[in-house]
Enzyme design. Structure first.
Site, PDB file in Angstrom:
ATOM      1  CB  CYS A   1      -0.960   0.000   1.182  1.00  0.00           C
ATOM      2  SG  CYS A   1      -2.095  -1.391   1.163  1.00  0.00           S
TER       3      CYS A   1
ATOM      4  CG  HIS B   1      -3.125   3.553   1.761  1.00  0.00           C
ATOM      5  ND1 HIS B   1      -3.729   3.048   0.629  1.00  0.00           N
ATOM      6  CD2 HIS B   1      -3.137   2.543   2.676  1.00  0.00           C
ATOM      7  CE1 HIS B   1      -4.063   1.786   0.855  1.00  0.00           C
ATOM      8  NE2 HIS B   1      -3.721   1.466   2.094  1.00  0.00           N
TER       9      HIS B   1
ATOM     10  CG  ASN C   1      -6.762  -0.728   1.288  1.00  0.00           C
ATOM     11  OD1 ASN C   1      -6.008  -0.488   0.353  1.00  0.00           O
ATOM     12  ND2 ASN C   1      -6.330  -1.007   2.496  1.00  0.00           N
TER      13      ASN C   1
HETATM   14  O1  UT7 Z   1      -3.847  -0.895   3.531  1.00  0.00           O
HETATM   15  C1  UT7 Z   1      -2.885  -1.065   4.525  1.00  0.00           C
HETATM   16  C2  UT7 Z   1      -3.090  -2.335   5.246  1.00  0.00           C
HETATM   17  N1  UT7 Z   1      -4.407  -2.539   5.766  1.00  0.00           N
HETATM   18  C3  UT7 Z   1      -4.905  -1.787   6.773  1.00  0.00           C
HETATM   19  O2  UT7 Z   1      -4.336  -0.816   7.201  1.00  0.00           O
HETATM   20  C4  UT7 Z   1      -6.200  -2.264   7.387  1.00  0.00           C
HETATM   21  C5  UT7 Z   1      -6.127  -2.028   8.859  1.00  0.00           C
HETATM   22  N2  UT7 Z   1      -7.176  -2.668   9.648  1.00  0.00           N
HETATM   23  C6  UT7 Z   1      -8.489  -2.362   9.587  1.00  0.00           C
HETATM   24  O3  UT7 Z   1      -8.924  -1.607   8.755  1.00  0.00           O
HETATM   25  C7  UT7 Z   1      -9.376  -2.914  10.646  1.00  0.00           C
HETATM   26  O4  UT7 Z   1      -8.590  -3.508  11.652  1.00  0.00           O
HETATM   27  C8  UT7 Z   1     -10.418  -3.946  10.163  1.00  0.00           C
HETATM   28  C9  UT7 Z   1     -11.473  -3.260   9.319  1.00  0.00           C
HETATM   29  C10 UT7 Z   1      -9.727  -5.042   9.348  1.00  0.00           C
HETATM   30  C11 UT7 Z   1     -11.127  -4.574  11.344  1.00  0.00           C
HETATM   31  O5  UT7 Z   1     -11.758  -3.563  12.094  1.00  0.00           O
HETATM   32  P1  UT7 Z   1     -11.515  -3.436  13.669  1.00  0.00           P
HETATM   33  O6  UT7 Z   1     -12.444  -2.409  14.124  1.00  0.00           O
HETATM   34  O7  UT7 Z   1     -10.054  -3.216  13.882  1.00  0.00           O
HETATM   35  O8  UT7 Z   1     -11.922  -4.831  14.204  1.00  0.00           O
HETATM   36  P2  UT7 Z   1     -10.976  -5.913  14.911  1.00  0.00           P
HETATM   37  O9  UT7 Z   1      -9.894  -6.381  14.004  1.00  0.00           O
HETATM   38  O10 UT7 Z   1     -10.593  -5.403  16.252  1.00  0.00           O
HETATM   39  O11 UT7 Z   1     -12.003  -7.080  15.092  1.00  0.00           O
HETATM   40  C12 UT7 Z   1     -13.171  -6.936  15.886  1.00  0.00           C
HETATM   41  C13 UT7 Z   1     -14.123  -8.052  15.512  1.00  0.00           C
HETATM   42  C14 UT7 Z   1     -13.466  -9.406  15.416  1.00  0.00           C
HETATM   43  O12 UT7 Z   1     -14.330 -10.370  15.952  1.00  0.00           O
HETATM   44  P3  UT7 Z   1     -14.060 -10.985  17.412  1.00  0.00           P
HETATM   45  O13 UT7 Z   1     -12.717 -11.649  17.313  1.00  0.00           O
HETATM   46  O14 UT7 Z   1     -14.081  -9.817  18.334  1.00  0.00           O
HETATM   47  O15 UT7 Z   1     -15.197 -11.924  17.571  1.00  0.00           O
HETATM   48  C15 UT7 Z   1     -13.357  -9.618  13.934  1.00  0.00           C
HETATM   49  O16 UT7 Z   1     -13.364 -10.991  13.574  1.00  0.00           O
HETATM   50  O17 UT7 Z   1     -14.677  -7.776  14.225  1.00  0.00           O
HETATM   51  C16 UT7 Z   1     -14.602  -8.957  13.446  1.00  0.00           C
HETATM   52  N3  UT7 Z   1     -14.593  -8.621  12.033  1.00  0.00           N
HETATM   53  C17 UT7 Z   1     -15.721  -8.513  11.336  1.00  0.00           C
HETATM   54  N4  UT7 Z   1     -17.024  -8.615  11.694  1.00  0.00           N
HETATM   55  C18 UT7 Z   1     -17.935  -8.412  10.731  1.00  0.00           C
HETATM   56  C19 UT7 Z   1     -13.541  -8.413  11.203  1.00  0.00           C
HETATM   57  N5  UT7 Z   1     -13.971  -8.145   9.960  1.00  0.00           N
HETATM   58  C20 UT7 Z   1     -15.326  -8.213  10.017  1.00  0.00           C
HETATM   59  C21 UT7 Z   1     -16.343  -8.027   9.068  1.00  0.00           C
HETATM   60  N6  UT7 Z   1     -17.638  -8.140   9.481  1.00  0.00           N
HETATM   61  N7  UT7 Z   1     -16.088  -7.727   7.770  1.00  0.00           N
END
Ligand code: UT7
Length: 338
Positions: A113, A255, A285
């Site tokens: 990215c 980004h 993204n």
């Molecule tokens: O482009 C450069 C590289 N990429 C990034 O910079 C992306 C960076 N990360 C993110 O954008 C976010 O961390 C995510 C969008 C991937 C996840 O959002 P979050 O608010 O950080 O959630 P989290 O990773 O803390 O996860 C919270 C919960 C988890 O469930 P449990 O373990 O608490 O039961 C995840 O499994 O949200 C769950 N989760 C989802 N739930 C519904 C993760 N993705 C999804 C989804 N729908 N699409």
């Protein structure tokens, strides 16, 4: 001796026509439109249909950037991508040839990215040698081709697309001149975002990779935290090196990793919502394509106007990061796919 700087003189973009909505993903993944919108700011993303590859999007965006610059030839084509058409060779030579540029220098930049900001530094270096008068820099991704359809974390975020700029040799004071570029990396964070199989690590181990190991895996939470910290620090460094104050920034073009990441970086820097430019709602993204695609769309719809002082910042797997500054120049108009 005059310092030669890379100066943006054209911009273009390309998007595959297929729109994938959050509801479409929710039909086969344990997710929802509400969760994706609230946690990422994304409503739709584009995806290539089978048979379309990164080179196809890159060629379209590159042709539009050349048209915008009003030129047909360059001395080098640099392609930033994490989804090359093949592991070997690089995709840039094929793109160059399809643009009628057989014979020019052509290579890929692999910084995921952060690829476009790394590519800007690379193109600026070529221009500074005095041997390259013009460089076409493209960021392009068919990221959906490395997404596990069963992985809600990555499937919700990533999309496909391409953006491109033409850079010409010019002087440091000109509109469009790329300012000092801050780049960095931390290889200890490799586990945060990677494709386990397909490269020499897995092959030299002699094992047979599982099909799922060819997909991109991401530790979203840790990636999120590092992205906010590193993009903020890198943007501050780039501002310092350019001799800009925060109040000099008219537009912040980060980004498009996640709308919350972009907002958090803007807030930490002390920028207002007005300066923050975004397109993640509609395209998700798009990794290395993200910044040039946003530059092209914002230039086309007037969010970015000649004279605007622009701050760019990125963070990607690797981990890598980078930031730079420029004053947006007059560029020829190009039709941007909506
Ligand atoms: O482009 C450069 C590289 N990429 C990034 O910079 C992306 C960076 N990360 C993110 O954008 C976010 O961390 C995510 C969008 C991937 C996840 O959002 P979050 O608010 O950080 O959630 P989290 O990773 O803390 O996860 C919270 C919960 C988890 O469930 P449990 O373990 O608490 O039961 C995840 O499994 O949200 C769950 N989760 C989802 N739930 C519904 C993760 N993705 C999804 C989804 N729908 N699409």
């Amino acid at each position: 001796m005059t310092t030669l700087r890379a100066v943006i003189c054209g911009v273009g973009a390309a998007l595959p026509p297929r729109v994938v909505t959050n509801d479409e993903l929710s039909a086969y993944l344990d997710t929802s439109d509400e969760w994706i919108r609230q946690r990422t700011g994304i409503r739709t993303r584009r995806r290539v249909d089978p048979g379309t590859a990164t080179a196809d999007l890159a060629t379209e965006a590159g042709a539009r950037a050349l048209a915008s610059a009003g030129v047909t030839d360059v001395d080098a084509v640099v392609l930033a991508t994490a989804t090359p058409d093949r592991l070997v060779p690089a995709t840039a030579p094929e793109v160059a040839t399809r643009l009628g540029l057989t014979g020019v220098a052509a290579y890929d930049v692999a910084a995921v990215c952060s690829g476009f900001v790394y590519g800007l530094a690379s193109a600026a270096g070529l221009v500074a040698t005095g041997d390259f008068r013009r460089v076409l820099l493209i960021g392009a991704e068919a990221y959906s081709t490395i997404i596990d359809p069963k992985d809600r974390t990555t499937a919700a975020i990533f999309g496909d697309g391409a953006g491109a700029v033409v850079l010409r040799a010019g002087g440091p004071g000109e509109p469009g001149a790329i300012g000092p570029v801050d780049l960095g990396s931390d290889g200890s964070l490799v586990e945060l975002g990677m494709i386990p199989a397909g490269g020499s690590r897995q092959r030299s181990a002699g094992g047979t990779a599982a099909p799922e190991d060819h997909y991109f895996r991401m530790q979203g939470g840790d990636m999120y935290r590092h992205a906010v910290t590193r993009m903020t620090a890198s943007a501050s460094t780039a501002l310092d090196r350019a001799g800009w104050r925060l109040s000099d920034v008219d537009r912040f073009v980060p980004h498009q990793a996640n709308a919350r990441i972009a907002a958090a970086v803007a807030e930490r820097l002390g920028l207002t919502g007005d300066q923050l430019v975004s397109n993640i709602e509609h395209v998700g993204n798009t990794a290395a394509a993200s910044i040039p695609l946003l530059l092209a769309q914002a230039a086309a719809d007037g969010r970015l106007r000649p004279g605007h002082r622009v701050l760019l910042a990125a963070f990607g797997s690797g981990a890598t990061w980078g930031a730079t500054t420029l004053v947006w120049p007059e560029v020829g108009a190009v039709p941007i796919p909506s």
